[in-house]
Design a protein around this motif. Sequence first.
Motif, PDB file in Angstrom:
ATOM      1  N   LEU A   1       0.825  -1.209   0.000  1.00 26.13           N
ATOM      2  CA  LEU A   1       0.000   0.000   0.000  1.00 26.13           C
ATOM      3  C   LEU A   1       0.860   1.261   0.000  1.00 26.13           C
ATOM      4  CD1 LEU A   1      -2.767  -1.124   2.522  1.00 26.13           C
ATOM      5  CD2 LEU A   1      -3.109  -0.585   0.108  1.00 26.13           C
ATOM      6  N   VAL A   2       1.959   1.260   0.765  1.00 26.57           N
ATOM      7  CA  VAL A   2       2.853   2.422   0.784  1.00 26.57           C
ATOM      8  C   VAL A   2       3.490   2.621  -0.588  1.00 26.57           C
ATOM      9  CG1 VAL A   2       4.974   3.339   1.775  1.00 26.57           C
ATOM     10  CG2 VAL A   2       3.287   2.274   3.253  1.00 26.57           C
ATOM     11  N   LYS A   3       3.863   1.538  -1.230  1.00 20.31           N
ATOM     12  CA  LYS A   3       4.434   1.651  -2.574  1.00 20.31           C
ATOM     13  C   LYS A   3       3.400   2.159  -3.568  1.00 20.31           C
ATOM     14  CE  LYS A   3       6.867  -0.977  -6.116  1.00 20.31           C
ATOM     15  NZ  LYS A   3       7.268  -2.322  -6.582  1.00 20.31           N
ATOM     16  N   HIS A   4       2.139   1.761  -3.396  1.00 19.92           N
ATOM     17  CA  HIS A   4       1.082   2.231  -4.294  1.00 19.92           C
ATOM     18  C   HIS A   4       0.860   3.736  -4.133  1.00 19.92           C
ATOM     19  CE1 HIS A   4      -2.824   2.564  -6.270  1.00 19.92           C
ATOM     20  NE2 HIS A   4      -3.289   3.129  -5.171  1.00 19.92           N
ATOM     21  N   TYR A   5       0.855   4.216  -2.891  1.00 19.60           N
ATOM     22  CA  TYR A   5       0.580   5.637  -2.641  1.00 19.60           C
ATOM     23  C   TYR A   5       1.769   6.532  -2.985  1.00 19.60           C
ATOM     24  CZ  TYR A   5      -3.823   4.622  -0.247  1.00 19.60           C
ATOM     25  OH  TYR A   5      -5.101   4.237   0.057  1.00 19.60           O
ATOM     26  N   THR A   6       2.979   6.103  -2.652  1.00 21.77           N
ATOM     27  CA  THR A   6       4.144   6.993  -2.738  1.00 21.77           C
ATOM     28  C   THR A   6       5.203   6.524  -3.716  1.00 21.77           C
ATOM     29  OG1 THR A   6       5.252   5.857  -0.896  1.00 21.77           O
ATOM     30  CG2 THR A   6       3.779   7.669  -0.341  1.00 21.77           C
ATOM     31  N   GLY A   7       5.197   5.252  -4.088  1.00 22.18           N
ATOM     32  CA  GLY A   7       6.241   4.734  -4.954  1.00 22.18           C
ATOM     33  C   GLY A   7       7.520   4.380  -4.230  1.00 22.18           C
TER      34      GLY A   7
ATOM     35  N   PRO B   1       4.040   3.150  13.256  1.00 26.91           N
ATOM     36  CA  PRO B   1       3.040   3.666  12.295  1.00 26.91           C
ATOM     37  C   PRO B   1       3.701   4.257  11.056  1.00 26.91           C
ATOM     38  CG  PRO B   1       2.658   4.510  14.526  1.00 26.91           C
ATOM     39  CD  PRO B   1       4.010   3.891  14.528  1.00 26.91           C
ATOM     40  N   VAL B   2       2.967   4.180   9.947  1.00 27.65           N
ATOM     41  CA  VAL B   2       3.415   4.740   8.668  1.00 27.65           C
ATOM     42  C   VAL B   2       2.281   5.625   8.146  1.00 27.65           C
ATOM     43  CG1 VAL B   2       4.185   4.257   6.333  1.00 27.65           C
ATOM     44  CG2 VAL B   2       4.827   2.721   8.190  1.00 27.65           C
ATOM     45  N   THR B   3       2.575   6.907   7.900  1.00 27.88           N
ATOM     46  CA  THR B   3       1.582   7.866   7.407  1.00 27.88           C
ATOM     47  C   THR B   3       1.926   8.248   5.983  1.00 27.88           C
ATOM     48  OG1 THR B   3       1.296   8.728   9.653  1.00 27.88           O
ATOM     49  CG2 THR B   3       0.443  10.053   7.853  1.00 27.88           C
ATOM     50  N   VAL B   4       0.948   8.163   5.079  1.00 26.73           N
ATOM     51  CA  VAL B   4       1.138   8.519   3.670  1.00 26.73           C
ATOM     52  C   VAL B   4       0.060   9.504   3.273  1.00 26.73           C
ATOM     53  CG1 VAL B   4       2.213   6.317   3.096  1.00 26.73           C
ATOM     54  CG2 VAL B   4      -0.255   6.572   2.866  1.00 26.73           C
ATOM     55  N   ARG B   5       0.309  10.204   2.195  1.00 24.02           N
ATOM     56  CA  ARG B   5      -0.660  11.154   1.640  1.00 24.02           C
ATOM     57  C   ARG B   5      -1.308  10.492   0.428  1.00 24.02           C
ATOM     58  NH1 ARG B   5       1.971  16.591   0.013  1.00 24.02           N
ATOM     59  NH2 ARG B   5       1.865  17.036   2.241  1.00 24.02           N
ATOM     60  N   SER B   6      -2.613  10.171   0.555  1.00 27.91           N
ATOM     61  CA  SER B   6      -3.318   9.499  -0.530  1.00 27.91           C
ATOM     62  C   SER B   6      -3.802  10.488  -1.583  1.00 27.91           C
ATOM     63  CB  SER B   6      -4.491   8.702   0.031  1.00 27.91           C
ATOM     64  OG  SER B   6      -5.372   9.563   0.736  1.00 27.91           O
ATOM     65  N   ASN B   7      -4.260  11.654  -1.158  1.00 29.60           N
ATOM     66  CA  ASN B   7      -4.604  12.731  -2.088  1.00 29.60           C
ATOM     67  C   ASN B   7      -4.403  14.056  -1.373  1.00 29.60           C
ATOM     68  OD1 ASN B   7      -7.034  13.219  -0.573  1.00 29.60           O
ATOM     69  ND2 ASN B   7      -7.969  11.513  -1.674  1.00 29.60           N
ATOM     70  N   LYS B   8      -4.868  15.142  -1.987  1.00 34.59           N
ATOM     71  CA  LYS B   8      -4.568  16.461  -1.428  1.00 34.59           C
ATOM     72  C   LYS B   8      -5.253  16.695  -0.089  1.00 34.59           C
ATOM     73  CE  LYS B   8      -3.584  18.719  -5.823  1.00 34.59           C
ATOM     74  NZ  LYS B   8      -3.898  19.837  -6.721  1.00 34.59           N
TER      75      LYS B   8
ATOM     76  N   LYS C   1       1.459  15.231  -7.476  1.00 35.13           N
ATOM     77  CA  LYS C   1       2.726  15.102  -8.180  1.00 35.13           C
ATOM     78  C   LYS C   1       3.647  14.151  -7.421  1.00 35.13           C
ATOM     79  CE  LYS C   1       2.585  19.747 -10.159  1.00 35.13           C
ATOM     80  NZ  LYS C   1       3.304  21.044 -10.254  1.00 35.13           N
ATOM     81  N   ASP C   2       4.742  13.778  -8.074  1.00 31.43           N
ATOM     82  CA  ASP C   2       5.686  12.872  -7.419  1.00 31.43           C
ATOM     83  C   ASP C   2       6.333  13.525  -6.202  1.00 31.43           C
ATOM     84  OD1 ASP C   2       5.118  10.968  -9.278  1.00 31.43           O
ATOM     85  OD2 ASP C   2       6.808  11.471 -10.594  1.00 31.43           O
ATOM     86  N   THR C   3       6.533  14.846  -6.271  1.00 34.09           N
ATOM     87  CA  THR C   3       7.133  15.547  -5.136  1.00 34.09           C
ATOM     88  C   THR C   3       6.165  15.690  -3.970  1.00 34.09           C
ATOM     89  OG1 THR C   3       6.508  17.645  -6.151  1.00 34.09           O
ATOM     90  CG2 THR C   3       8.734  16.797  -6.595  1.00 34.09           C
ATOM     91  N   GLU C   4       4.857  15.611  -4.255  1.00 30.24           N
ATOM     92  CA  GLU C   4       3.852  15.757  -3.203  1.00 30.24           C
ATOM     93  C   GLU C   4       3.478  14.436  -2.543  1.00 30.24           C
ATOM     94  OE1 GLU C   4       1.512  19.607  -5.126  1.00 30.24           O
ATOM     95  OE2 GLU C   4       0.682  17.581  -5.290  1.00 30.24           O
TER      96      GLU C   4
END
Length: 912
Positions: free
Chosen positions: A61-67, A76-83, A278-281
Motif C-alpha cells: 500500500l505504501v508503494k502504491h501511494y508513494t512509490g 506507524p506509517v503515514t502517507v498522503r493518498s490525495n490532497k 505530483k511525485d514531489t507531493e
Amino acid sequence: MSDSEEEQVKQAPIIKPHQKQQKDFYAEQLQANEEAESQAPLLVVVQGPKGSGKTTLIKSLVKHYTGQKIKKLVGPVTVRSNKQHRVTFVECPSDINAMSDLSKVADLALILIDASIGFEMETFEYLSLLNNHGFPNVMGVLTHIDFFKDNKQLRKTRKKYKKRFEYETGGNYKLFYLQALKNEYYLKQDIHNLARFISIIKIAPVRWKTEHPFILADRYEQSKDNTTTFYGYVRGCTYRLNDRIHFVGQGDYYIDSFEEVLDPVEIITTQKKHRSLKDTEKLVYAPMSSVGALTIDATAGYITIPQPIFTEKNKFVNNEEQEDDEIEEQEQEQEQELPEGVRMVRELQQMTEGIDKQLEEEEDVQLLEGFELEEDKPIKKKNNQQQIQQQRELVRLKNRVNIKIENGTVMPITDTLLATDLHELIYQNKNSINEFDSVRYLPKVQERESYREIKELFVTGFYGQTDVVDLENLEKQIEEEELEEEQENKNNNQNQKDDNQNQKENQQERQQLVNQLTNSNLGLYKKGTYVKIVIKDFSSSVKDDYPMILARSEVGEDNLGFIKIRIKKHRWHSNILKSNDPIIISLGWRRFQTIPIYCVQDPNDRLRFVKYTPEYDYCYAIFYGNFAPQGTGLVCTQSLSNKLSKFRIAATGVVLEMNHQFDVMKKLKLVGEPFKVIKNTAFIKGMFNSSLEVAKFQGGLIKTVSGLRGHIKKPSKLGPDGSFRATFEDKIQMSDLVFCRTWVRMHIERFYRLITNNVKLMKTMWELRQEKQIPLEFKPDSTYQDQERVPVKFAPLRIPNNLQQNLPFESKEKVKSLSFREKLRQQVEKNLPVKSNMTDKEKEVYSLIQRLNTIKNEKEKKREQKDIQKQKVKEAQIKGQKQHLEEGKRKYKQQKQKDKFIKQVKKQQQQQ
C-alpha cells in the motif's frame, strides 16, 4: 462596515465574557467545525495471524501511494493518498494487550485471512474485541489464494469464507482477494482496488472516540534524564489540555510541556488544475522505520544518508586503466554539469569533518552560495512595518470578536482561563503555567526598588519588542482608513469582484490567526493537530512494535469504586468463571486485574450471589476498579499469555452502574428436626447452637418439607442447647425437616492492580495447586450418592360413628364397613365343610383328588422356598461384586488423577 466585514463578524466565533462555561462553549464550536477543516489521518489497523501477510500488505500500500519501498517496517506509517486525505497504517501484533488497544482507536480494521488455513483463533478474538469497543469499519482481505491450483476449489473456498465473514461481521462489509506475490509485493491491480475502497469509505463514528481524545505516537525521543518526548496527531475529538496524561499500558504521568509542532504530512490547501498528486507531493512519514533522508524537529534538523542508497558515481572505477589527472578532470567536468542539489549531496559524502568542527576552526562558513553568516547585531527597538500591520489587524478584530489585546497577542476575556502566577500574569510573563492557589500565594515583588520597573509595565498601548503605541490614536486612524477604503470601493465598482476575493482570503487568514491564538491560550487542540508531548521521569521501557497511545486523563475516570456490569461468558471459552477468582478487565483506556463477584437479580431487586457464571445466559458482576461511563463495553481475560492453547477472551460485558457500595446477598438455609410435637406446637433442635442465636431469630419464618409454615417463638430448656419452641399451621410429623431461609451479605474485595510491563499478577487457586503440587482434596460428603426413598404407608382414614351419623347423606359412607366380630364370623363360615349329596364312588374319587392336590401343593411350596433361597444368594453375590467393583473404580480414578497431575507438573518444569 463593509459587506466583507459583516460576513467576517458572522463567521467569527462569538465569545461572551459573562458566559460561565465559555471554554466548553468554544470547544463545542471547534468540534462542530472539525468536519469542514483538516482531519487527523485515517487510522488503518492491519490485523491477522502470524504469517498471513500483514507487513507485505502495508509495504504494498505504501508503494502504491508513494512509490517508495520500506525494507524494515516498525511503528506507524503515514502517507498522503490525495490532497485532502491522509492514511496511517499500523500493524497489529498477536499480543492480546496490543489487540485490545488498537481495537479502541482504529478507524478502519483490515482483517487478513489466510486462505490456505482458514479462520484462525486470533481473527475471532479481534472481531470480539472490535464488537465490544464500538465496532468501527471493517474490511476483510483474503491472502495466499495461489495455494489453490484448481479453480473450482478456489471458487468454493471464496464463497465459504465470504459467507462466514458476513456472518461474523453482520453482512455489511466487503471481502477482498489478493492474488500471488510479484517481486515480494502484491499485484498492482489488487492493491489499487483495495486502496480505492479505503479512500472512499465513510467512517462510522464510535462513541468512545468522539468523547475521549487520544494521541497515537508516531515516534519518541528519550534522553538520559528519563525525559521522553512523544510526537503524534490529536485524534478522537478536541484535546483540552490537562496536567496529566494516561499512557495506555504504562500508567499516568504528568505533562511537562504540550505544544503544536509542524505537521510532517500537511494537507495541500492550494487549488491547482491537477487533482492528482505530483511525485514531489507524495509523502511517506515513517520515522521509526527509517524511511526518508531528512527528519525535521521543532528545535533541529537531522540528515540521514544510508550507505546503500547514496553511492559515489566513480567509486568502482579501475584506477589502473586511467591516470589520476584524467580522472580528476573528468570528475570536475561532470560536477559542473550536475544540478546544485546533487553536488551538495556528493560534497556531504566526501566531508571528513562535521559542521560543528568547521565552525570552530573557521570564522565564516558558507553553507550555500549567496548566504553567509553575519555577526550578531543589537536589536533596535523600532516599529517594523509588518509588526505595525499585524497590530492594526488585531485592533480591527477587537470590536468584531470580543477579545482582549495584550502585548501584541490576542487573549480572550474569560473567567475560565488557566490559572497562572499573578506576578507573571500581570507583568506579561506567561511562559510557565502553574496551579494557582490564592491562599498559598506570596508576592514575588517585595522590594521598593522594583516598583519603578512595575510602573513602566502599566501602559495603554503595546509593550514588547516594538515601541509603545497609543491604542486610542490607532483606533481613530483605523476608522479614518476604513472611511477612505469605503469611498474608494464606491468609486471602483469595476474591480469590486477582485477585491472581494482578496478580502475573503485575508479574512480566512485573520480568522485562522485568531483561532490559533485563542486555542493556545485556552489549552484546546483540535482534532488533526500534530503535537509534541514532553514527559519527565518516564522510567518505563517502550517497545517500538507496540502501539504508543497517550490518552487524556478525564475527570472522574481516575476515581476508584465498585462497578456493576452485565456480563456473559464467551461461547468459545472452555471454562466457566468462578466468583472471587482474579480476572483481567479491559475497560476504557485502562487494563487492570480485580476480583469480581457474580450475582443475579431476583424479582424483589435483591442481588443474589452465585458461585459460577451461567453457561449460556447473562448475569451481573461487581468489582473494584476505575469508573467509566455507562454503556462502555469491556472485555475480560484470565491471563495475558500469548500461547494460543485456548480462546483467550473469557467474557464480555457492558457497564451498568457505579457506586461506592453494593449489597450482594448469599442464601443460607438452616435445617432442624423436631424432637417433640404437641398439636400445632413443636420443639425443634439442631438448627442453632445456642439460646443467644435463637433470641436473635425470634419471630423468624420457618417451613417444613411438606409446606407447613410456622414461627420461631422462644428458646426451650428441653432438649440440647439451641433448641426452641415453634408454632405451625397444623400438626407436623416427627419425620418432617424444618428449614429457616436466611441471607448473608457478601464481602467484595477492594483489589485493584493496573496492568503494566513488569507487574506481577495474582494467581488463581488452580495455578497455585499446580505450582505447589497440591492435589485436590477428596471429600466423601461432597460426592453424589444414590438416595433410596422408602414409600410411606399411611393408616386409613377412620371417621367415628358419632360423627358419621351427623354428616349429610352425600358425605356418609355408601358401603357399610363390617365390625371385627362380623369379619370373624364370615371367615368361619367360609371354612365350614360343604354338605352335598354324593355317592360313595364319587366320594372316593374326590378324596383321591384332594390327596393328589395336597402332595402337589407341598412340592410347589418346597420348590418356591428353594428358589427364594437361591435368589437371595444370587442377590448377595451381585451386591458384593458391585461394592467391590465400585471400590476398585474409585481407587483407579484417584490413581489416574494423581498420575495425570504429576505428568502435567513434570511437563511444565521441563518447559521452564
